[in-house]
Design an enzyme around this catalytic site. Structure first.
Site, mmCIF file in Angstrom:
data_model
loop_
_atom_site.group_PDB
_atom_site.id
_atom_site.type_symbol
_atom_site.label_atom_id
_atom_site.label_comp_id
_atom_site.label_asym_id
_atom_site.label_seq_id
_atom_site.Cartn_x
_atom_site.Cartn_y
_atom_site.Cartn_z
ATOM 1 N N HIS A 149 0.826 -1.200 0.000
ATOM 2 C CA HIS A 149 0.000 0.000 0.000
ATOM 3 C C HIS A 149 0.866 1.259 0.000
ATOM 4 C CE1 HIS A 149 -3.237 2.786 0.816
ATOM 5 N NE2 HIS A 149 -2.599 3.211 1.890
ATOM 6 N N ASP A 156 2.415 1.726 -3.418
ATOM 7 C CA ASP A 156 1.372 2.142 -4.354
ATOM 8 C C ASP A 156 1.020 3.611 -4.141
ATOM 9 O OD1 ASP A 156 -0.718 1.658 -6.356
ATOM 10 O OD2 ASP A 156 -2.097 1.878 -4.656
#
Length: 106
Positions: free
Chosen positions: A77, A80
């Site tokens: 995460h 990203d």
């Protein structure tokens, strides 16, 4: 996951969020024809991305030295989030330049 890893992950998320937020502000400033402020916000965005890049470099160095990083959903995460911020900053820079050209032509 240990505390050090979570601090690294949260740092990446925080700096990515800051970078994207500054890029948004750059576009808003350009819409108001305040190109000085827009460039200042883009500089701030770049500073946040530079901090995140340094964290990534440290992670890569440790990995190269045989100290693997824990890869989990949080890390995915964070990466990203950071890559999205980089893309958004790049797009914001183009939008600011377009606004400048429009003003120059008028």
């Amino acid at each position: 996951m240990n505390t050090d890893n979570m601090e690294v992950i949260m740092g990446l998320i925080m700096e990515g969020g800051n970078a994207k937020g500054f890029a948004v502000e750059a576009i808003r400033a350009a819409k108001q024809n305040d190109f000085s402020a827009a460039k200042n916000f883009l500089d701030k965005s770049n500073e946040s991305l530079s901090k995140a890049h340094n964290v990534q470099t440290n992670m890569l160095t440790k990995e190269a030295q045989g100290q693997p990083n824990e890869v989990n959903l949080y890390m995915v995460h964070a990466q990203d989030h950071l890559m999205t911020a980089i893309t958004f900053r790049d797009l914001a820079q183009e939008i600011v330049e377009l606004y400048e050209k429009i003003v120059e032509k008028n």
